[in-house]
Design a protein around this motif. Structure first.
Motif, short mmCIF file in Angstrom:
data_model
loop_
_atom_site.label_atom_id
_atom_site.label_comp_id
_atom_site.label_asym_id
_atom_site.label_seq_id
_atom_site.Cartn_x
_atom_site.Cartn_y
_atom_site.Cartn_z
N SER A 48 -1.16 6.06 0.28
CA SER A 48 -0.43 4.91 -0.37
C SER A 48 -0.12 3.83 0.66
O SER A 48 0.15 4.12 1.75
N ASP A 50 2.08 -0.17 0.31
CA ASP A 50 2.85 -1.28 -0.43
C ASP A 50 2.14 -2.45 -0.14
O ASP A 50 1.90 -2.97 0.91
N THR A 108 3.15 -0.73 -5.11
CA THR A 108 2.35 0.70 -4.53
C THR A 108 1.26 0.82 -5.03
O THR A 108 1.02 1.02 -6.26
N THR A 110 -1.92 3.70 -4.67
CA THR A 110 -2.25 5.09 -4.32
C THR A 110 -3.43 5.42 -4.71
O THR A 110 -4.31 4.96 -5.52
N GLU A 132 1.05 1.25 -9.57
CA GLU A 132 2.52 2.07 -10.01
C GLU A 132 2.56 2.56 -11.40
O GLU A 132 3.12 3.27 -11.70
#
Length: 151
Positions: A48, A50, A108, A110, A132
């Motif tokens: 992941s 940000d 975020t 992922t 997210e």
């Protein structure tokens, strides 16, 4: 600089080492983008990051190359977890499908990569990037060439 001989580790052990030690002294695309190795197991990796304004395309959303890099990293590292020490790989092909834009304001993203086939000469994997809220941002497939020292 790290004193670990990464060439002596199996792919799975190397990925687990990166996950737990987070070596800041090893230059990598993961370090550059702020990737985290969230889950590491044989044939599967979850990474992941940000988002940030530096990831923007001209339209102000996350550049597609960020999602592609996340996918290439997750799928390639998943392949790496299936390899013994001293054996490497390189991406032969990467096919990415973009589904929706992502924002650059610290959200975020992922990525999960899962091995589909791990052979002696090639391996294939599939991956997806979620935001997210669990919404699909992109999904992909890859083919990797396995690089053995005797080749």
């Amino acid at each position: 600089m790290s004193t670990v001989d990464v060439t002596a580790l199996s792919g799975l052990d190397l990925m687990k080492w990166v996950q737990t030690e987070r070596p800041a002294d090893l230059p990598s695309i993961g370090r550059l983008l702020g990737m985290r190795f969230d889950e590491v197991e044989h044939g599967r990796i979850v990474v992941s990051l940000d988002t940030r304004p530096d990831f923007a395309n001209p339209l102000g959303t996350v550049h597609g190359g960020i999602a592609a890099t996340l996918l290439d990293s997750a799928m390639g590292c998943a392949v790496h977890t299936t390899l013994p020490a001293g054996v490497g790989y390189t991406t032969l092909e990467l096919k990415v499908n973009y589904i929706r834009a992502a924002r650059t304001d610290g959200r975020t993203l992922t990525a999960e990569g899962t091995v589909v086939h791990a052979g002696r000469r090639t391996a294939t994997a599939e991956g997806k990037v979620l935001d997210e809220q669990g919404r699909l941002i992109a999904h992909a497939t890859t083919t990797c060439l396995i690089l053995r020292p005797t080749d």
